[in-house]
Design a protein around this motif. Structure first.
Motif, short mmCIF file in Angstrom:
data_model
loop_
_atom_site.label_atom_id
_atom_site.label_comp_id
_atom_site.label_asym_id
_atom_site.label_seq_id
_atom_site.Cartn_x
_atom_site.Cartn_y
_atom_site.Cartn_z
N ASP A 165 -29.32 1.39 -26.15
CA ASP A 165 -29.43 0.45 -25.04
C ASP A 165 -30.89 0.30 -24.64
O ASP A 165 -31.56 1.28 -24.29
CB ASP A 165 -28.60 0.95 -23.85
N SER A 166 -31.38 -0.92 -24.68
CA SER A 166 -32.79 -1.16 -24.35
C SER A 166 -33.10 -0.86 -22.89
O SER A 166 -34.27 -0.68 -22.53
CB SER A 166 -33.16 -2.61 -24.66
N HIS A 167 -32.06 -0.77 -22.05
CA HIS A 167 -32.29 -0.45 -20.64
C HIS A 167 -32.86 0.96 -20.48
O HIS A 167 -33.62 1.22 -19.54
CB HIS A 167 -31.00 -0.58 -19.84
N PHE A 168 -32.50 1.87 -21.39
CA PHE A 168 -33.06 3.22 -21.34
C PHE A 168 -34.56 3.18 -21.59
O PHE A 168 -35.34 3.90 -20.94
CB PHE A 168 -32.37 4.12 -22.37
N GLU A 169 -34.98 2.35 -22.54
CA GLU A 169 -36.40 2.21 -22.82
C GLU A 169 -37.13 1.58 -21.63
O GLU A 169 -38.23 2.02 -21.26
CB GLU A 169 -36.60 1.35 -24.06
N GLU A 170 -36.52 0.57 -21.03
CA GLU A 170 -37.13 -0.07 -19.88
C GLU A 170 -37.25 0.90 -18.70
O GLU A 170 -38.26 0.88 -17.98
CB GLU A 170 -36.30 -1.29 -19.47
N ALA A 171 -36.26 1.75 -18.54
CA ALA A 171 -36.32 2.74 -17.46
C ALA A 171 -37.45 3.72 -17.69
O ALA A 171 -38.19 4.09 -16.76
CB ALA A 171 -34.99 3.48 -17.36
N ALA A 172 -37.61 4.14 -18.95
CA ALA A 172 -38.71 5.08 -19.26
C ALA A 172 -40.06 4.42 -19.04
O ALA A 172 -40.99 5.06 -18.50
CB ALA A 172 -38.58 5.56 -20.70
N SER A 178 -45.71 5.55 -21.76
CA SER A 178 -46.23 4.56 -22.70
C SER A 178 -45.18 4.26 -23.76
O SER A 178 -44.16 4.94 -23.87
CB SER A 178 -47.51 5.07 -23.36
N TRP A 179 -45.47 3.21 -24.56
CA TRP A 179 -44.52 2.86 -25.61
C TRP A 179 -44.34 3.99 -26.62
O TRP A 179 -43.20 4.31 -26.97
CB TRP A 179 -44.97 1.58 -26.30
#
Length: 266
Positions: A165-172, A178-179
Motif C-alpha cells: 500500500d503506497s499509503h504506508f510510504e506516504e506516511a513514512a 527520505s525516499w
C-alpha cells in the motif's frame, strides 16, 4: 410451457454436474503427464547409471552454471529492483511500454534471444563496429542468462510492490524519512517475500537456460548445454547425471519458494 422450462433447467443441471465430475479427471490426466516422466526416470535407471555424478564434465558444467546463475541473479537484483519499483508506481505510458519490453524475452523462444544477442556481442557484433565479444566465454553465458532470466525477477517483484500500500510510504515520508529510508524500512520489508521469490525463480531459470546460452556462448558448457552435448555424443546414459543435478535444483527451488510462502502463482 413451465414444464418445458423445468425440464431444460434439470437437463442443464445434469450437464453441469457431469462437467463438475469430469474436470478433476481431466486435471488428473495433465498432472500425471507432469509426474510420470520424473517417476520413469527414477525407476528406469539404476543407481549405477548415476556413478558419473562426480565426473569432471558434470562438475565443470555444474560449476559454470552455478557461477553464471549467481552472477545473473545479482545483476537482475541490482538493475531489476529499481525498474520493478518504477513499473509498479508509475502510471505513465512509458511504464506500459517498458513493461512490454521486459516481458518480451519471456515470450521469445530462447534460441531467438540468443540470435538477437549475437547481433550485439557476437563475432560480427554491430556489423563489426565494436570490439565487444562475449562468445565462448563465461561473460557470454552470464549475458545470455541475464537476458532470459531477469524478466522473471522484474515481473515477480513488480507484483510484490503492487501489493504494498503506497499509503504506508506516504506516511513514512510525512514523518520526515527520505525516499531511500522509506524504501529500506517500509517498502522492501513489506515486499520481501516477493523479492526473495523473484530471486529464487531467476536463479532457477538461469540454471536451466539452454537456447540463448548455446547460441551466444556454448563454452564453457553449462548443465543444459552439457546435457545436449552428452546426449548427442553418448546417449541418455551420459546425459542422465547432468539431468539429475538440474532436476535437484528444480525441486530445491520449489521447496525454497514454498518455504518463503511467496509463491507467485497464488
Amino acid at each position: 410451457m413451465s414444464r418445458t422450462v423445468s425440464e431444460a433447467e434439470a437437463a442443464s443441471r445434469r450437464v453441469g454436474l457431469e462437467l463438475r465430475h469430469l474436470m478433476p479427471v481431466l486435471g488428473a490426466v495433465l498432472l500425471l503427464y507432469f509426474v510420470v516422466p520424473v517417476a520413469v526416470l527414477v525407476v528406469t535407471y539404476s543407481p549405477t547409471a548415476l556413478s558419473n555424478l562426480a565426473a569432471g564434465y558434470v562438475v565443470d558444467a555444474a560449476t559454470t552454471s552455478l557461477l553464471a546463475a549467481l552472477s545473473s541473479t545479482v545483476l537482475a537484483f541490482v538493475f531489476g529492483l529499481p525498474l520493478a519499483y518504477w513499473l509498479s508506481r508509475s502510471d505513465h505510458v512509458l511504464a506500459t511500454v517498458a513493461l512490454g519490453v521486459v516481458v518480451l524475452p519471456l515470450v521469445l523462444p530462447p534460441v531467438v534471444s540468443g540470435m538477437l544477442l549475437l547481433t550485439v556481442v557476437g563475432p560480427e557484433g554491430l556489423g563489426g563496429l565494436t570490439d565487444l565479444r562475449l562468445t565462448r566465454s563465461l561473460f557470454g553465458v552470464v549475458a545470455a542468462q541475464t537476458f532470459v532470466a531477469a524478466p522473471f525477477f522484474v515481473v515477480t517483484v513488480k507484483a510484490a510492490f503492487d501489493g504494498v500500500d503506497s499509503h504506508f510510504e506516504e506516511a513514512a515520508r510525512s514523518l520526515g524519512r527520505s525516499w531511500p529510508e522509506t524504501m529500506r524500512s517500509v517498502t522492501i520489508p513489506l515486499a520481501k517475500p516477493g523479492i526473495l521469490a523473484g530471486l529464487v525463480l531467476t536463479f532457477a531459470r538461469a540454471m536451466g537456460e539452454f537456447g540463448a546460452t548455446m547460441m551466444l556462448a556454448y563454452y564453457p558448457r553449462t548443465l543444459p548445454v552439457q546435457i545436449w552435448a552428452s546426449f548427442i555424443s553418448s546417449g541418455l546414459d551420459a546425459a542422465l547425471p547432468v539431468a539429475v543435478v538440474l532436476l535437484s535444483v528444480a525441486l530445491g527451488t520449489l521447496l525454497v519458494v514454498h518455504g518463503l510462502r511467496a509463491t507467485p502463482w497464488r
